[in-house]
Design a protein around this motif. Structure first.
Motif, short mmCIF file in Angstrom:
data_model
loop_
_atom_site.label_atom_id
_atom_site.label_comp_id
_atom_site.label_asym_id
_atom_site.label_seq_id
_atom_site.Cartn_x
_atom_site.Cartn_y
_atom_site.Cartn_z
N TYR A 45 -6.78 8.71 -4.68
CA TYR A 45 -5.43 8.36 -5.14
C TYR A 45 -4.64 7.70 -4.01
CZ TYR A 45 -5.89 10.97 -9.52
OH TYR A 45 -6.28 11.41 -10.76
N GLU A 46 -3.80 6.75 -4.40
CA GLU A 46 -2.96 6.05 -3.43
C GLU A 46 -1.54 5.97 -3.96
OE1 GLU A 46 -2.92 1.92 -0.78
OE2 GLU A 46 -4.10 2.02 -2.63
N PHE A 47 -0.57 6.34 -3.14
CA PHE A 47 0.84 6.35 -3.50
C PHE A 47 1.55 5.34 -2.62
CE2 PHE A 47 5.03 8.82 -3.51
CZ PHE A 47 5.35 8.49 -4.80
N LYS A 48 2.05 4.27 -3.21
CA LYS A 48 2.63 3.21 -2.39
C LYS A 48 3.79 2.54 -3.13
CE LYS A 48 -0.78 -0.26 -3.89
NZ LYS A 48 -1.83 -1.21 -3.42
N SER A 49 4.66 1.92 -2.35
CA SER A 49 5.81 1.24 -2.93
C SER A 49 5.37 -0.09 -3.53
CB SER A 49 6.88 1.01 -1.86
OG SER A 49 6.38 0.23 -0.79
#
Length: 209
Positions: free
Chosen positions: A25-29
């Motif tokens: 999983y990747e959480f980015k703006s």
């Protein structure tokens, strides 16, 4: 007891857990031109979001800056969640950040993703120099409330009757009542800022964070 929104807070001067997302999983703006991804996630998570809502709801807002709006992508690079590191100084003061629009699409719920997004944004807000984070949650959303409690959030009272609501929540969760401030701290009633908003100021060449 009827459903209502309750507020929770965490003091960033305390030690708070680090966000740990499942592998892949990747959480980015996201940049402004990727607003359609936010619309898709919000529609899947909550319903009734459509094309153009990102500009109307997010961009045309005092607090909007591209790096404040985050999307969670799964191991297949598909968007599955969102949360934003907002700020409402006219309500909560300059020292407080505000996390809004925390949502996970149904097929990815039950993994604690919302809590990890919130913890990740706490670090984003801390880097801005703010020391308190607030969020609101439906009083009947017990799984979310419990996960936020486990992450270190405490009740933030804005009205006297919320004491009873929190006692009811603790009973439903079958946990001992938390030690938290019983001071009533409603939002301030300062006027909403006129334009220019933060994005306007940045576009004019000002250093805005």
């Amino acid at each position: 007891m009827s459903e209502m929104n309750v507020y929770m807070e965490i003091n960033l001067n305390n030690n708070i857990p680090r966000a740990v997302f499942p592998k892949g999983y990747e959480f980015k703006s996201i940049t402004r031109d990727k607003g359609y991804i936010w619309e898709k996630v919000m529609d899947n998570a909550f319903g009734n979001y459509k094309s153009g809502d990102f500009e109307y709801v997010m961009v045309d807002n005092y607090a909007y800056l591209p790096e404040r709006v985050y999307i969670l992508f799964d191991e297949n690079k598909n968007p599955c969640g969102t949360a934003s590191a907002w700020s409402q100084p006219w309500h909560w003061g300059e020292d407080s950040g505000y996390i809004i629009f925390v949502g996970v699409i149904p097929s990815h719920r039950g993994k604690g993703l919302a809590t990890q997004m919130v913890l990740s944004l706490c670090q984003v807000i801390k880097k801005r120099g703010q020391h308190l984070v607030l969020l609101d949650v439906d009083s009947d959303n017990l799984p979310a409330i419990k996960s936020y409690i486990n992450a270190g959030f405490l009740p933030h009272l804005t009205a006297v009757e919320e004491k009873n609501i929190w006692n009811h929540i603790f009973t439903q969760l079958n946990i001992e009542p938390l030690a938290y401030s019983l001071t009533i701290r409603p939002p301030m009633s300062n006027p909403h800022p006129d334009r220019p908003y933060l994005l306007d100021l940045r576009n004019q060449g000002h250093d805005v964070k």
